[in-house]
Design a protein around this motif. Structure first.
Motif, PDB file in Angstrom:
ATOM      1  N   TRP A  82      25.594 -17.252  -7.658  1.00  0.00           N
ATOM      2  CA  TRP A  82      24.207 -17.409  -7.252  1.00  0.00           C
ATOM      3  C   TRP A  82      23.472 -16.076  -7.262  1.00  0.00           C
ATOM      4  O   TRP A  82      24.066 -15.024  -6.996  1.00  0.00           O
ATOM      5  N   HIS A  83      22.168 -16.141  -7.550  1.00  0.00           N
ATOM      6  CA  HIS A  83      21.301 -14.974  -7.391  1.00  0.00           C
ATOM      7  C   HIS A  83      21.147 -14.712  -5.897  1.00  0.00           C
ATOM      8  O   HIS A  83      21.379 -15.603  -5.070  1.00  0.00           O
ATOM      9  N   THR A  87      19.301 -19.056  -5.728  1.00  0.00           N
ATOM     10  CA  THR A  87      19.216 -19.864  -6.940  1.00  0.00           C
ATOM     11  C   THR A  87      20.511 -19.733  -7.747  1.00  0.00           C
ATOM     12  O   THR A  87      21.048 -18.639  -7.879  1.00  0.00           O
ATOM     13  N   LEU A  88      20.999 -20.848  -8.265  1.00  0.00           N
ATOM     14  CA  LEU A  88      22.201 -20.827  -9.090  1.00  0.00           C
ATOM     15  C   LEU A  88      21.994 -19.905 -10.287  1.00  0.00           C
ATOM     16  O   LEU A  88      20.999 -20.022 -10.996  1.00  0.00           O
ATOM     17  N   ARG A 104      29.824 -23.084 -20.070  1.00  0.00           N
ATOM     18  CA  ARG A 104      29.173 -22.034 -19.300  1.00  0.00           C
ATOM     19  C   ARG A 104      27.668 -22.243 -19.399  1.00  0.00           C
ATOM     20  O   ARG A 104      27.152 -22.564 -20.464  1.00  0.00           O
ATOM     21  N   ALA A 105      26.989 -22.059 -18.288  1.00  0.00           N
ATOM     22  CA  ALA A 105      25.531 -22.125 -18.252  1.00  0.00           C
ATOM     23  C   ALA A 105      25.035 -21.005 -17.352  1.00  0.00           C
ATOM     24  O   ALA A 105      25.701 -20.642 -16.379  1.00  0.00           O
ATOM     25  N   GLU A 106      23.864 -20.453 -17.695  1.00  0.00           N
ATOM     26  CA  GLU A 106      23.266 -19.383 -16.902  1.00  0.00           C
ATOM     27  C   GLU A 106      21.792 -19.692 -16.678  1.00  0.00           C
ATOM     28  O   GLU A 106      21.124 -20.238 -17.554  1.00  0.00           O
ATOM     29  N   TRP A 107      21.302 -19.309 -15.484  1.00  0.00           N
ATOM     30  CA  TRP A 107      19.914 -19.522 -15.101  1.00  0.00           C
ATOM     31  C   TRP A 107      19.304 -18.217 -14.615  1.00  0.00           C
ATOM     32  O   TRP A 107      20.004 -17.355 -14.064  1.00  0.00           O
ATOM     33  N   GLU A 109      16.403 -16.156 -12.102  1.00  0.00           N
ATOM     34  CA  GLU A 109      16.163 -16.254 -10.663  1.00  0.00           C
ATOM     35  C   GLU A 109      15.174 -17.354 -10.288  1.00  0.00           C
ATOM     36  O   GLU A 109      15.123 -17.767  -9.130  1.00  0.00           O
ATOM     37  N   GLU A 110      14.400 -17.844 -11.256  1.00  0.00           N
ATOM     38  CA  GLU A 110      13.461 -18.945 -10.993  1.00  0.00           C
ATOM     39  C   GLU A 110      14.099 -20.309 -11.248  1.00  0.00           C
ATOM     40  O   GLU A 110      13.470 -21.339 -11.070  1.00  0.00           O
ATOM     41  N   GLY A 111      15.352 -20.320 -11.707  1.00  0.00           N
ATOM     42  CA  GLY A 111      16.045 -21.576 -11.944  1.00  0.00           C
ATOM     43  C   GLY A 111      15.910 -22.107 -13.360  1.00  0.00           C
ATOM     44  O   GLY A 111      16.297 -23.244 -13.644  1.00  0.00           O
ATOM     45  N   ASN A 112      15.381 -21.293 -14.273  1.00  0.00           N
ATOM     46  CA  ASN A 112      15.233 -21.707 -15.673  1.00  0.00           C
ATOM     47  C   ASN A 112      16.537 -21.470 -16.424  1.00  0.00           C
ATOM     48  O   ASN A 112      17.094 -20.366 -16.375  1.00  0.00           O
ATOM     49  N   LEU A 113      17.014 -22.492 -17.128  1.00  0.00           N
ATOM     50  CA  LEU A 113      18.226 -22.373 -17.927  1.00  0.00           C
ATOM     51  C   LEU A 113      17.980 -21.374 -19.057  1.00  0.00           C
ATOM     52  O   LEU A 113      17.021 -21.520 -19.815  1.00  0.00           O
ATOM     53  N   ILE A 114      18.835 -20.335 -19.147  1.00  0.00           N
ATOM     54  CA  ILE A 114      18.644 -19.322 -20.184  1.00  0.00           C
ATOM     55  C   ILE A 114      19.773 -19.305 -21.207  1.00  0.00           C
ATOM     56  O   ILE A 114      19.587 -18.803 -22.315  1.00  0.00           O
ATOM     57  N   LYS A 115      20.943 -19.842 -20.852  1.00  0.00           N
ATOM     58  CA  LYS A 115      22.064 -19.927 -21.788  1.00  0.00           C
ATOM     59  C   LYS A 115      22.886 -21.153 -21.443  1.00  0.00           C
ATOM     60  O   LYS A 115      23.069 -21.474 -20.277  1.00  0.00           O
ATOM     61  N   GLU A 116      23.402 -21.803 -22.488  1.00  0.00           N
ATOM     62  CA  GLU A 116      24.308 -22.928 -22.251  1.00  0.00           C
ATOM     63  C   GLU A 116      25.281 -23.018 -23.413  1.00  0.00           C
ATOM     64  O   GLU A 116      24.879 -22.876 -24.576  1.00  0.00           O
ATOM     65  N   TRP A 117      26.545 -23.218 -23.092  1.00  0.00           N
ATOM     66  CA  TRP A 117      27.577 -23.278 -24.101  1.00  0.00           C
ATOM     67  C   TRP A 117      28.637 -24.286 -23.659  1.00  0.00           C
ATOM     68  O   TRP A 117      28.998 -24.361 -22.485  1.00  0.00           O
ATOM     69  N   HIS A 118      29.134 -25.082 -24.601  1.00  0.00           N
ATOM     70  CA  HIS A 118      30.222 -26.041 -24.365  1.00  0.00           C
ATOM     71  C   HIS A 118      31.240 -25.918 -25.494  1.00  0.00           C
ATOM     72  O   HIS A 118      30.850 -25.816 -26.660  1.00  0.00           O
ATOM     73  N   ALA A 119      32.508 -25.926 -25.153  1.00  0.00           N
ATOM     74  CA  ALA A 119      33.559 -25.919 -26.169  1.00  0.00           C
ATOM     75  C   ALA A 119      33.482 -27.231 -26.932  1.00  0.00           C
ATOM     76  O   ALA A 119      33.121 -28.266 -26.376  1.00  0.00           O
ATOM     77  N   GLU A 120      33.850 -27.201 -28.194  1.00  0.00           N
ATOM     78  CA  GLU A 120      33.870 -28.440 -28.969  1.00  0.00           C
ATOM     79  C   GLU A 120      34.839 -29.422 -28.335  1.00  0.00           C
ATOM     80  O   GLU A 120      35.950 -29.054 -27.952  1.00  0.00           O
ATOM     81  N   GLY A 121      34.380 -30.640 -28.164  1.00  0.00           N
ATOM     82  CA  GLY A 121      35.208 -31.685 -27.570  1.00  0.00           C
ATOM     83  C   GLY A 121      35.244 -31.659 -26.053  1.00  0.00           C
ATOM     84  O   GLY A 121      35.910 -32.495 -25.445  1.00  0.00           O
ATOM     85  N   ALA A 122      34.546 -30.717 -25.439  1.00  0.00           N
ATOM     86  CA  ALA A 122      34.557 -30.628 -23.958  1.00  0.00           C
ATOM     87  C   ALA A 122      33.366 -31.335 -23.380  1.00  0.00           C
ATOM     88  O   ALA A 122      32.354 -31.495 -23.955  1.00  0.00           O
TER      89      ALA A 122
END
Length: 122
Positions: A82-83, A87-88, A104-107, A109-122
Motif C-alpha cells: 500500500w501507498h 491506497t493499494l 502483478r498489478a500496480e496502482w 497513489e490516486e488508485g489508477n491502475l498503471i501496470k498489469e501483467w498475467h502469466a499465460e494460462g494464469a
C-alpha cells in the motif's frame, strides 16, 4: 499454539550468509518483530530459521505497508503493498511453490491502475 516472539534488535539474534535466522545459536521458529521510534514496522514468521508464514510491514504511522506469505523462504499466493495514504500500490500472485509469478498489478497513489501483467494460462 502461541509462537515465540522476539525483537530483531535482541543481542541473541544472528543471520548467516544463507539468510538463516538464529536465536541464541539455534535456527529460530516463531515471529520476529522490528520497531522504529516505538512503532511496530515489521513482523516476519520463521520456521527452522527460514521465512515461513505471514509477513507484514507497517508505516511508522501504523498504517499497513505490505503483507504476504512465505513458504520455505519463497513468497507464495497473494501479496499486497500500500501507498502511505492507504491506497493499494501493488498486488502480486505467486505460484504455490513460490517459484513463478502468476500476476502483478500496480496502482498510483490516486488508485489508477498503471501496470498489469498475467502469466499465460494464469
Amino acid at each position: 499454539m502461541t509462537l515465540q516472539r522476539i525483537d530483531i534488535d535482541d543481542p541473541e539474534v544472528e543471520m548467516d550468509a544463507a539468510q538463516t535466522f538464529f536465536y541464541a545459536g539455534v535456527p529460530f521458529t516463531g515471529e520476529v518483530v522490528e520497531y522504529q521510534r516505538g512503532a511496530l514496522v515489521s513482523l516476519i514468521t520463521y520456521k527452522d530459521g527460514v521465512e515461513d508464514g505471514p509477513v507484514k510491514e507497517w508505516h511508522t504511522d501504523g498504517t499497513l505497508n505490505s503483507e504476504g506469505t512465505m513458504r520455505g523462504g519463497f513468497p507464495v499466493g497473494e501479496s499486497k503493498k500500500w501507498h502511505s495514504n492507504g491506497t493499494l500500490a501493488a498486488r502480486m500472485v505467486m505460484s504455490a511453490d513460490g517459484l513463478r509469478q502468476l500476476a502483478r498489478a500496480e496502482w498510483d497513489e490516486e488508485g489508477n491502475l498503471i501496470k498489469e501483467w498475467h502469466a499465460e494460462g494464469a
